[in-house]
Design a protein around this motif. Structure first.
Motif, mmCIF file in Angstrom:
data_model
loop_
_atom_site.group_PDB
_atom_site.id
_atom_site.type_symbol
_atom_site.label_atom_id
_atom_site.label_comp_id
_atom_site.label_asym_id
_atom_site.label_seq_id
_atom_site.Cartn_x
_atom_site.Cartn_y
_atom_site.Cartn_z
ATOM 1 N N ALA A 173 0.934 -1.161 0.036
ATOM 2 C CA ALA A 173 0.111 -0.108 0.026
ATOM 3 C C ALA A 173 0.898 1.230 0.052
ATOM 4 O O ALA A 173 2.087 1.171 0.443
ATOM 5 C CB ALA A 173 -0.906 0.149 1.231
ATOM 6 N N VAL A 174 0.082 2.242 -0.582
ATOM 7 C CA VAL A 174 0.777 3.614 -0.398
ATOM 8 C C VAL A 174 -0.095 4.552 0.155
ATOM 9 O O VAL A 174 -1.268 4.581 -0.130
ATOM 10 C CB VAL A 174 1.139 3.991 -1.866
ATOM 11 N N ILE A 175 0.333 5.604 0.810
ATOM 12 C CA ILE A 175 -0.476 6.451 1.662
ATOM 13 C C ILE A 175 -0.207 7.897 0.860
ATOM 14 O O ILE A 175 1.176 8.118 1.062
ATOM 15 C CB ILE A 175 -0.266 6.734 2.940
ATOM 16 N N ILE A 176 -1.114 8.611 0.484
ATOM 17 C CA ILE A 176 -0.787 10.125 -0.082
ATOM 18 C C ILE A 176 -1.677 10.864 0.934
ATOM 19 O O ILE A 176 -2.848 10.466 1.496
ATOM 20 C CB ILE A 176 -1.044 10.317 -1.481
ATOM 21 N N ASN A 177 -1.056 12.196 1.171
ATOM 22 C CA ASN A 177 -1.966 13.081 1.874
ATOM 23 C C ASN A 177 -1.787 14.485 1.154
ATOM 24 O O ASN A 177 -0.564 15.023 1.253
ATOM 25 C CB ASN A 177 -1.471 13.344 3.234
ATOM 26 N N SER A 178 -2.849 15.041 0.622
ATOM 27 C CA SER A 178 -2.701 16.259 -0.267
ATOM 28 C C SER A 178 -4.110 16.841 0.092
ATOM 29 O O SER A 178 -5.182 16.233 -0.117
ATOM 30 C CB SER A 178 -2.597 15.955 -1.531
ATOM 31 N N PRO A 179 -4.411 17.956 0.610
ATOM 32 C CA PRO A 179 -3.227 18.983 1.099
ATOM 33 C C PRO A 179 -2.542 18.453 2.122
ATOM 34 O O PRO A 179 -3.282 17.769 2.910
ATOM 35 C CB PRO A 179 -4.009 20.282 1.575
ATOM 36 N N ASN A 180 -1.361 18.662 2.225
ATOM 37 C CA ASN A 180 -0.393 18.061 3.323
ATOM 38 C C ASN A 180 -0.105 18.497 4.356
ATOM 39 O O ASN A 180 -0.020 19.758 4.486
ATOM 40 C CB ASN A 180 1.091 17.968 2.441
ATOM 41 N N ASN A 181 -0.148 17.815 5.672
ATOM 42 C CA ASN A 181 0.508 18.069 6.818
ATOM 43 C C ASN A 181 1.657 17.466 6.767
ATOM 44 O O ASN A 181 1.738 16.283 6.861
ATOM 45 C CB ASN A 181 -0.671 17.491 7.841
ATOM 46 N N PRO A 182 2.780 18.087 6.901
ATOM 47 C CA PRO A 182 2.799 19.444 7.543
ATOM 48 C C PRO A 182 3.398 20.501 6.454
ATOM 49 O O PRO A 182 3.397 21.621 6.855
ATOM 50 C CB PRO A 182 4.170 19.187 8.352
ATOM 51 N N SER A 183 3.258 20.158 5.152
ATOM 52 C CA SER A 183 3.780 21.243 4.134
ATOM 53 C C SER A 183 2.794 22.095 3.701
ATOM 54 O O SER A 183 3.127 23.284 3.221
ATOM 55 C CB SER A 183 4.575 20.656 2.838
ATOM 56 N N GLY A 184 1.634 21.689 3.882
ATOM 57 C CA GLY A 184 0.777 22.719 3.176
ATOM 58 C C GLY A 184 0.570 22.482 1.531
ATOM 59 O O GLY A 184 -0.308 23.467 1.009
ATOM 60 N N ILE A 222 -8.492 24.327 0.207
ATOM 61 C CA ILE A 222 -7.490 24.653 -0.859
ATOM 62 C C ILE A 222 -7.687 26.075 -1.077
ATOM 63 O O ILE A 222 -9.080 26.533 -1.443
ATOM 64 C CB ILE A 222 -7.695 23.538 -1.928
ATOM 65 N N PHE A 223 -6.816 26.758 -1.270
ATOM 66 C CA PHE A 223 -7.050 28.331 -1.496
ATOM 67 C C PHE A 223 -6.932 28.853 -2.883
ATOM 68 O O PHE A 223 -7.654 29.734 -3.218
ATOM 69 C CB PHE A 223 -5.965 29.073 -0.635
ATOM 70 N N PRO A 328 2.403 27.534 1.113
ATOM 71 C CA PRO A 328 1.229 26.528 1.081
ATOM 72 C C PRO A 328 0.053 26.949 0.283
ATOM 73 O O PRO A 328 -0.645 28.007 0.386
ATOM 74 C CB PRO A 328 0.996 25.994 2.462
ATOM 75 N N ASP A 329 -0.425 25.942 -0.449
ATOM 76 C CA ASP A 329 -1.937 26.078 -1.311
ATOM 77 C C ASP A 329 -3.105 25.549 -0.477
ATOM 78 O O ASP A 329 -4.171 25.697 -0.946
ATOM 79 C CB ASP A 329 -1.800 25.499 -2.433
ATOM 80 N N GLY A 330 -2.763 24.874 0.668
ATOM 81 C CA GLY A 330 -3.903 24.302 1.372
ATOM 82 C C GLY A 330 -3.695 23.905 2.871
ATOM 83 O O GLY A 330 -2.506 24.162 3.311
#
Ligand code: PLP
Length: 396
Positions: A173-184, A222-223, A328-330
């Protein structure tokens, strides 16, 4: 003593974020809350939308308390799941039904259940640095090994070359996280296309799917107004882990869901595995009252403008002083390059100016700190002179 040692270790070692948060309370007592600039915790600073509060009051006034506070089906109330499925279909052009949705106690439970449903002992799960620190806990608890893929320099998008290198026959498995914590950072559609193309190629090579888990508590934050590339439209073997913690500012109510892609291989079986994992972890029947609240507020929005204002204030303020960070965009985090190699030393030095930021080594990237700007705007305004003193102190 005969108890579980790894559970003890987890319980006795608080996360750095919690440590800082606790320290901020002590320090606020000592010198006054207005003099401590705590940017540690990702606790939403904007209120839930008014409709949410109105629905809550209306439900309490008009519905039978035994129904409101009673058990729902283990996987969640049918009508709530049905509304969520239809809402996602309308927004992202999908064909989900209630039987692809499992209600949970927030994204943490969504992730724990999904991992438990998908991986076996000895499997590997890839995450992209920087990543939410609790992934390590959830992945290990499911019996798998966490493998970290390095980001692209500066943009913190996925480094596709490194990602491909990290995949092997044990990758489940692969996990993605967007918008991202901690980078935004919000992953671009190009990133998603490249990443899913790699997964398709590798799944074909291994003759079995590599599952993609998309952790989306910040999807609504998301901004730029850009279209969010919803993962099910790019990759069949995917599961979405969602939470209303940030999108409706309800983190304490513990409510979210898992959506299993109806087009994935063995989708029905995987949904049943999700139900079984939820059962084995004790995550059945998510909070009943809040299942009803969110089901009636799927299009409600928090005041995103307030987060955007904070983002602009802190990003412009810090970059004008000379700090380096990706815009950061989000979400509501700013990922700032520490002014020395050791982020912990930088954190200690920032503390001398009452600036509480989170060193990010545990997020998989060394030399950075996270600023959670989900705070009152005044705190950011008042903190800027201290950030200036901090950077000036490095020039001496
Ligand atoms: N995933 C990410 C990336 C998060 O930032 C958080 C919480 O901050 C979670 C999951 C957990 O969310 P929840 O509070 O809904 O369990």
């Amino acid at each position: 003593m005969d108890y579980n040692k790894s559970a003890y270790e987890l319980g006795s070692k608080r996360s750095i974020i919690r440590e800082i948060f606790e320290y901020s309370k002590i320090r606020a007592n000592e010198i006054g809350a207005d003099k401590v600039f705590d940017f540690s915790l990702g606790n939403p600073s904007v209120e839930p939308p008014k409709e949410v509060t109105d629905t809550l009051i209306e439900l309490l006034k008009t519905q039978s308390p035994t129904a409101l506070h009673g058990y729902t089906s283990a996987q969640g109330d049918f009508s709530c799941r049905d509304k969520i499925a239809k809402n996602l279909n309308d927004r992202f052009n999908l064909c989900l039904s209630a039987d692809n949705i499992y209600m949970t106690c927030g994204a943490a439970a969504s992730l724990s259940i999904s991992l438990k449903a998908l991986v076996n002992d000895g499997d590997e799960c890839i995450v992209f640095a920087p990543f939410f620190t609790e992934y390590r806990v959830f992945v290990n608890n499911a019996g798998a090994k966490l493998v970290v893929s390095e980001p692209e320099d500066k943009t913190f998008q996925v480094n596709i070359e490194d990602f491909e290198k990290k995949i092997n026959k044990n990758t489940k498995a692969v996990i993605i996280n967007s918008p991202n914590n901690p980078s935004g950072v919000v992953y671009t559609e190009e990133t998603i296309v490249k990443l899913t193309n790699v997964l398709k190629k590798k799944s074909k090579e291994f003759g079995r799917p590599i599952y993609l888990i998309s952790d989306e508590p910040y999807r609504e934050l998301i901004f730029s107004g850009e279209k969010f590339p919803f993962i099910m439209n790019y990759y069949d073997d995917s599961i979405v882990c969602y939470s209303f913690s940030k999108s409706l500012s309800l983190p304490g109510e513990r409510i979210g869901y898992i959506a299993v892609n109806p087009n994935m291989n063995c989708s029905k079986e995987i949904y049943l595995a999700v139900c079984g994992a939820g059962r084995s972890l004790g995550y059945v029947c998510a909070p009943s009252l809040f299942q009803r609240v969110v089901a009636n507020n799927l299009d409600a929005k928090v005041n995103l403008g307030a987060y955007k204002e904070n983002r602009d204030l802190i990003y412009n303020g810090l970059t004008e002083m000379g700090y380096e960070c990706v815009k950061p965009d989000g979400a509501f985090y700013l990922f700032v390059k520490a002014l020395e190699d050791d982020a912990y030393k930088f954190f200690e030095r920032a503390k001398e100016y009452e600036l509480l930021v989170v060193p990010c080594d545990d997020f998989g990237v060394k030399g950075y700190v996270r600023i959670a700007y989900c705070v009152d705007k005044k705190r950011i305004e008042n903190s800027l002179p201290s950030f200036k003193k901090l950077i000036d102190s490095y020039k001496k």
